[in-house]
Structures are given as structure tokens and as C-alpha cells.
Design a protein around this motif. Structure first.
Motif, PDB file in Angstrom:
ATOM      1  N   THR A  35     -24.304   0.325 -15.966  1.00 46.47           N
ATOM      2  CA  THR A  35     -24.028   1.135 -14.776  1.00 46.47           C
ATOM      3  C   THR A  35     -24.826   2.426 -14.745  1.00 46.47           C
ATOM      4  N   GLY A  36     -25.221   2.925 -15.918  1.00 45.01           N
ATOM      5  CA  GLY A  36     -25.885   4.218 -15.977  1.00 45.01           C
ATOM      6  C   GLY A  36     -24.940   5.386 -15.869  1.00 45.01           C
ATOM      7  N   LEU A  37     -23.645   5.106 -15.941  1.00 44.10           N
ATOM      8  CA  LEU A  37     -22.645   6.167 -15.840  1.00 44.10           C
ATOM      9  C   LEU A  37     -22.436   6.824 -17.205  1.00 44.10           C
ATOM     10  N   SER A  38     -21.851   8.003 -17.181  1.00 36.81           N
ATOM     11  CA  SER A  38     -21.575   8.709 -18.429  1.00 36.81           C
ATOM     12  C   SER A  38     -20.416   8.061 -19.172  1.00 36.81           C
ATOM     13  N   ARG A  39     -20.312   8.357 -20.464  1.00 43.58           N
ATOM     14  CA  ARG A  39     -19.230   7.786 -21.258  1.00 43.58           C
ATOM     15  C   ARG A  39     -17.855   8.194 -20.731  1.00 43.58           C
ATOM     16  N   PRO A  40     -17.603   9.485 -20.402  1.00 46.66           N
ATOM     17  CA  PRO A  40     -16.289   9.851 -19.860  1.00 46.66           C
ATOM     18  C   PRO A  40     -15.974   9.153 -18.538  1.00 46.66           C
ATOM     19  N   THR A  41     -16.998   8.960 -17.689  1.00 48.36           N
ATOM     20  CA  THR A  41     -16.772   8.291 -16.407  1.00 48.36           C
ATOM     21  C   THR A  41     -16.379   6.841 -16.624  1.00 48.36           C
ATOM     22  N   VAL A  42     -17.051   6.166 -17.558  1.00 46.27           N
ATOM     23  CA  VAL A  42     -16.721   4.776 -17.858  1.00 46.27           C
ATOM     24  C   VAL A  42     -15.316   4.687 -18.452  1.00 46.27           C
ATOM     25  N   ALA A  43     -14.981   5.617 -19.347  1.00 49.12           N
ATOM     26  CA  ALA A  43     -13.641   5.609 -19.941  1.00 49.12           C
ATOM     27  C   ALA A  43     -12.570   5.767 -18.869  1.00 49.12           C
ATOM     28  N   ASP A  44     -12.818   6.657 -17.886  1.00 46.99           N
ATOM     29  CA  ASP A  44     -11.855   6.863 -16.806  1.00 46.99           C
ATOM     30  C   ASP A  44     -11.692   5.606 -15.950  1.00 46.99           C
ATOM     31  N   LEU A  45     -12.820   4.960 -15.612  1.00 46.45           N
ATOM     32  CA  LEU A  45     -12.705   3.791 -14.736  1.00 46.45           C
ATOM     33  C   LEU A  45     -12.046   2.614 -15.459  1.00 46.45           C
ATOM     34  N   VAL A  46     -12.324   2.476 -16.762  1.00 45.16           N
ATOM     35  CA  VAL A  46     -11.660   1.426 -17.527  1.00 45.16           C
ATOM     36  C   VAL A  46     -10.146   1.650 -17.523  1.00 45.16           C
ATOM     37  N   GLU A  47      -9.736   2.898 -17.702  1.00 46.72           N
ATOM     38  CA  GLU A  47      -8.302   3.217 -17.701  1.00 46.72           C
ATOM     39  C   GLU A  47      -7.691   2.927 -16.329  1.00 46.72           C
ATOM     40  N   ARG A  48      -8.401   3.293 -15.250  1.00 46.95           N
ATOM     41  CA  ARG A  48      -7.885   3.055 -13.896  1.00 46.95           C
ATOM     42  C   ARG A  48      -7.729   1.558 -13.609  1.00 46.95           C
ATOM     43  N   LEU A  49      -8.766   0.801 -13.937  1.00 46.83           N
ATOM     44  CA  LEU A  49      -8.751  -0.625 -13.623  1.00 46.83           C
ATOM     45  C   LEU A  49      -7.703  -1.367 -14.453  1.00 46.83           C
ATOM     46  N   ALA A  50      -7.514  -0.923 -15.687  1.00 36.70           N
ATOM     47  CA  ALA A  50      -6.478  -1.543 -16.517  1.00 36.70           C
ATOM     48  C   ALA A  50      -5.092  -1.213 -15.976  1.00 36.70           C
ATOM     49  N   ALA A  51      -4.884   0.030 -15.562  1.00 38.14           N
ATOM     50  CA  ALA A  51      -3.595   0.434 -15.005  1.00 38.14           C
ATOM     51  C   ALA A  51      -3.285  -0.307 -13.707  1.00 38.14           C
ATOM     52  N   ALA A  52      -4.338  -0.655 -12.955  1.00 39.80           N
ATOM     53  CA  ALA A  52      -4.159  -1.386 -11.703  1.00 39.80           C
ATOM     54  C   ALA A  52      -3.964  -2.887 -11.920  1.00 39.80           C
ATOM     55  N   GLY A  53      -4.045  -3.326 -13.175  1.00 42.09           N
ATOM     56  CA  GLY A  53      -3.859  -4.742 -13.482  1.00 42.09           C
ATOM     57  C   GLY A  53      -5.050  -5.606 -13.145  1.00 42.09           C
ATOM     58  N   LEU A  54      -6.250  -4.999 -13.002  1.00 45.90           N
ATOM     59  CA  LEU A  54      -7.442  -5.761 -12.646  1.00 45.90           C
ATOM     60  C   LEU A  54      -8.257  -6.184 -13.859  1.00 45.90           C
ATOM     61  N   ILE A  55      -8.207  -5.414 -14.948  1.00 40.00           N
ATOM     62  CA  ILE A  55      -8.918  -5.793 -16.151  1.00 40.00           C
ATOM     63  C   ILE A  55      -7.979  -5.673 -17.351  1.00 40.00           C
ATOM     64  N   GLU A  56      -8.359  -6.332 -18.442  1.00 40.14           N
ATOM     65  CA  GLU A  56      -7.555  -6.302 -19.659  1.00 40.14           C
ATOM     66  C   GLU A  56      -8.468  -6.488 -20.857  1.00 40.14           C
ATOM     67  N   VAL A  57      -7.975  -6.148 -22.030  1.00 44.58           N
ATOM     68  CA  VAL A  57      -8.723  -6.385 -23.262  1.00 44.58           C
ATOM     69  C   VAL A  57      -8.669  -7.881 -23.572  1.00 44.58           C
ATOM     70  N   THR A  58      -9.839  -8.486 -23.735  1.00 49.26           N
ATOM     71  CA  THR A  58      -9.901  -9.936 -23.983  1.00 49.26           C
ATOM     72  C   THR A  58     -10.337 -10.269 -25.402  1.00 49.26           C
ATOM     73  N   GLY A  59     -10.691  -9.257 -26.195  1.00 50.46           N
ATOM     74  CA  GLY A  59     -11.134  -9.507 -27.559  1.00 50.46           C
ATOM     75  C   GLY A  59     -11.980  -8.356 -28.054  1.00 50.46           C
ATOM     76  N   GLU A  60     -12.754  -8.614 -29.106  1.00 48.86           N
ATOM     77  CA  GLU A  60     -13.665  -7.620 -29.656  1.00 48.86           C
ATOM     78  C   GLU A  60     -15.042  -8.233 -29.815  1.00 48.86           C
ATOM     79  N   SER A  61     -16.054  -7.383 -29.769  1.00 48.29           N
ATOM     80  CA  SER A  61     -17.431  -7.868 -29.875  1.00 48.29           C
ATOM     81  C   SER A  61     -17.913  -7.766 -31.311  1.00 48.29           C
TER      82      SER A  61
END
Length: 418
Positions: A35-61
Motif C-alpha cells: 500500500t505504501g502506507l506508514s506502519r501506524p496507518t496500517v496498524a490502525d486499519l488492521v485494527e478497524r477492519l478486525a473490529a468490523a468483522g471483515l478480517i481475522e488472523v488466519t495464521g503466521e508467516s
């Protein structure tokens, strides 16, 4: 004027969700790279999308990494279930998938010509219910339907067309009644095949192309600059009605007999094959014609007996002498016919690429495509690639699923009020 913080968040969220749709599960670090976004911005969007029930942790890389930075995030696949239908004159096929498009159930049912409208609709709806139950749900978010005929661009409904079973037009309302919370839509089958070939098939690298559907009936679809063109009345691509030389008359407003359909539809292909000494027996005309085209390609290419099918290598049910030269002449004659319709499309639209789709287009493969390409090169000054379908008859179901998934994701991924 810079975007407001809420608008910027919505744009970033949609971007991340689209990447997860296309790429599959990703780490936050990989999302940052893509995305080219900053680390804090990505962390915020991950938190938002998880709270909205749209994404979830599926494993580890990777096996060497552990902890928050290694978490893989993916779309919540069971957030919504989708159904795709391919409605033909002789039956219905259905598949049910989750939100990321993973197919969970498939089924089909034949519907005879003598089946009444009510029983036919009930058979089709029951098929969808059974497939949904097999997939583990009784709720469908979106249902996409591919059907022959014209779709009214104003209402989005299948228009009353002579020759199509009445149950086709009743099916949408019946499905909406049985699944009242579902978003149900119908699209012309050839248009859906074109969308599927563009996304996953023979036209993946093309923004502009035409698709020629060769099957029980004949149709065309046109994609220009990445957009499917339906025409003023929804009838763009009704090429079966195209007047062409070599038929016994002219088509009418209610009957395509005498048009291009009379030269290249399945019944015409079966008749043409018989003229060249090749016959077959199959459950329906489309399968019979496809078997004949595949056999002709095999014989014309000089495959050794026993390479496929029965003891002599021929597809099951195919009979008749048809040595290699006769098979080649049959393919040449078929290419002559197909090129007539393709040349009309090319001369008007200059698409640069024509995909031969449907069961017959796929059966003909490169052998038929090359013959049609050679004839177009002699008939038209416009350079045109001709490619065989990569998806065959399954393109309609695939296109219906893709459109259903896009519609569901557009709604579920829409910016939420915060």
C-alpha cells in the motif's frame, strides 16, 4: 483539496481489503509494502477492519518468525455466502461459495421441455436450497444468475423472449421470495462468460476484446476499454440474428433461423460434421457437437489411435470414417462459417482480439482458432488475434460467481459510519 481523515481511512481500508482479496492472507508488514502506507496507518486499519468483522488472523508467516509481526490477516470468508446459477433452456447448474470465492457446493438438475413453469421453478429453487445447505448455510447474501436472452437495462430483469422457457423469467422472483435477504440479479450468460474470460481466462491481458459464444445457441459479448458494453436495449451481441450468406433465408425479430445461428449453432455443426462423414451420439446437441469438433481436431492433428477415448482413441459415441483429411476439411468449413460472424464484429468494433468461447470454442481449441484467424486476416485489414476459451462452458458460472462476489464485497467493504 486534501481528503478528510474519514475519507482517507475509507480509501485505505478499501485498498487493504482489495489486496487481501487478490493476494490472499498478508502480514501487516506486507500490507505496508503493497500500500505504501506508514506502519501506524496500517496498524490502525488492521485494527478497524478486525473490529468490523471483515478480517481475522488466519495464521503466521514462516517457521522462523513468531509474534505480532508474523500474523497473517485474511478476509473473514464466512462473513457472507454467495450463489451462482447458470440457467439453460434444458436445466440449471448452481454453485455456492464463501466471500472469497471458495466453492463449497455444486449441483445441477435437468429440466425437460415438458415440465410446467411452476414445477420447473420449484426444481431450480430447491436445487439452490440444497446446495446452500450442503455449504453449511441457509442464508445467502448475493445470488448471481446467468441466463440466455435480453436483460432490460432499466429494470435489470430478463425480458420476455420468444423461444425461452417461461420459468426463466419466474426464477428471479422465486429465489428472492425464498431468500428474502439476498441480493438477486440476472445477467446475460454470454456477458458473464466474457467477464470470466477477462478475469481468469483467455483475455486476462486484454482491456478490449470480443467474445464469440459457440454452443447450443450463438452469442457475442463486447468489452471495450475494460467495460462490458450491453447496448441501448441490453441486446449488444445478439449475433445469432446476424444475416449472413449461406443460409436458406433471413432471420426475423422473433426467430434467428436464417441468421448466423443457422450456420454455427450446435445443430448446424452436427449437420456439417455429418456431411464430412463424422457422427456422434450424446445426451444433447451441444455435447454432440463438441464431441465432433474435438474428434475432428484429434484426427486433423494426426494423433495416434488409442491416445484417448475408446480403443481407437476416439471419444465415446463418435462413429463414422472421417479420416484425417476429411476431419481437416470439416474444421476448415466450420472456420469458414465462424469467420463470417467474427468478421462482422471485427469490422464494426475493431476489438483486436476475439475469444472463441462456449463448449464448441473450447473443443476447437487452437486448431479452430488458428483457422478462424487466418480467414479474418484475408477478410479484414484489421489485425485481430483469435484465441480459444480457457474456461469453456464453465465460464458462465464463473462469471456469475465473480459478479456476485464483487457485489457482496462492494457492500460489505463500504465505508462504515464511525
Amino acid at each position: 483539496m486534501p481528503a478528510s481523515p474519514s475519507t482517507a481511512r475509507a480509501i485505505n481500508d478499501r485498498l487493504a481489503l482489495r489486496l487481501l482479496q487478490q493476494e490472499g492472507p498478508l502480514t501487516a508488514a506486507r500490507l505496508k509494502q503493497l500500500t505504501g502506507l506508514s506502519r501506524p496507518t496500517v496498524a490502525d486499519l488492521v485494527e478497524r477492519l478486525a473490529a468490523a468483522g471483515l478480517i481475522e488472523v488466519t495464521g503466521e508467516s514462516g517457521e522462523q518468525r513468531r509474534g505480532p509481526n508474523a500474523r497473517l490477516y485474511g478476509i473473514v470468508a464466512d462473513r457472507a455466502y454467495l450463489a451462482a446459477l447458470d440457467v439453460r433452456t434444458e436445466g440449471v447448474s448452481v454453485l455456492v461459495s464463501d466471500l472469497v470465492g471458495r466453492v463449497l457446493a455444486e449441483a445441477s438438475v435437468p429440466i425437460g421441455d415438458d415440465t410446467g413453469t411452476g414445477p420447473a421453478v420449484e426444481q431450480a429453487v430447491t436445487l439452490v436450497e440444497r446446495a446452500a445447505k450442503e455449504a453449511g448455510t441457509d442464508l445467502l447474501h448475493t445470488v448471481g444468475i446467468g441466463a440466455p436472452g435480453l436483460i432490460d437495462p432499466a429494470s435489470g430483469e430478463l425480458r420476455d423472449s420468444t423461444g425461452l422457457p417461461a420459468w426463466h423469467r419466474r426464477l428471479v422472483a422465486a429465489l428472492q421470495e425464498r431468500f428474502p435477504k439476498a441480493r438477486v440479479s440476472v445477467e446475460n450468460e454470454t456477458n458473464l462468460a466474457a467477464l470470466a474470460e477477462q478475469r481468469d481466462g483467455a483475455a486476462r491481458d486484454r482491456d478490449t476484446f470480443a467474445l464469440l459464444w459457440l454452443g447450443l445457441g450463438i452469442g457475442a459479448a463486447v468489452v471495450l476499454d475494460g467495460t462490458l458494453r450491453r447496448g441501448a436495449s441490453g441486446g449488444a451481441g445478439e449475433i445469432g440474428f446476424l444475416p449472413v450468406p449461406g443460409t436458406s433465408g433471413l432471420p426475423s425479430a422473433t426467430d434467428c433461423a436464417g441468421g448466423f445461428h443457422s450456420l454455427a449453432g450446435a445443430a448446424a455443426v452436427v449437420g456439417l460434421a455429418a456431411e464430412h462423414g463424422l457422427t456422434a451420439h450424446a445426451a444433447d446437441l451441444e455435447r454432440e457437437a463438441a464431441a465432433l469438433v474435438r474428434e475432428a481436431v484429434r484426427l486433423a492433428d494426426g494423433e495416434c489411435p488409442g491416445a484417448a477415448g475408446g480403443e481407437d482413441g476416439r471419444p465415446s459415441g463418435v462413429t463414422g470414417p472421417a479420416p484425417g483429411p476429411a476431419a481437416g476439411r470439416f474444421l476448415d468449413a466450420l472456420a469458414d462459417r465462424v469467420a463470417l460472424g467474427a468478421a462482422a464484429v471485427v469490422s464494426v468494433l475493431d476489438p483486436g482480439c476475439v475469444v472463441l468461447a462456449g463448449e464448441l470454442g473450447r473443443a476447437g481449441g487452437d486448431a479452430l482458432a488458428a483457422r478462424v484467424r487466418d480467414r479474418l486476416a484475408r477478410m479484414s485489414p484489421l489485425a485481430t488475434e483469435v484465441r480459444p476459451s480457457a474456461l469453456g462452458g464453465g465460464a458462465v458460472l464463473r462469471g456469475a460467481l465473480l459478479t456476485a462476489r464483487d457485489r457482496a464485497q462492494d457492500e460489505l467493504f463500504a465505508p462504515q459510519e464511525r
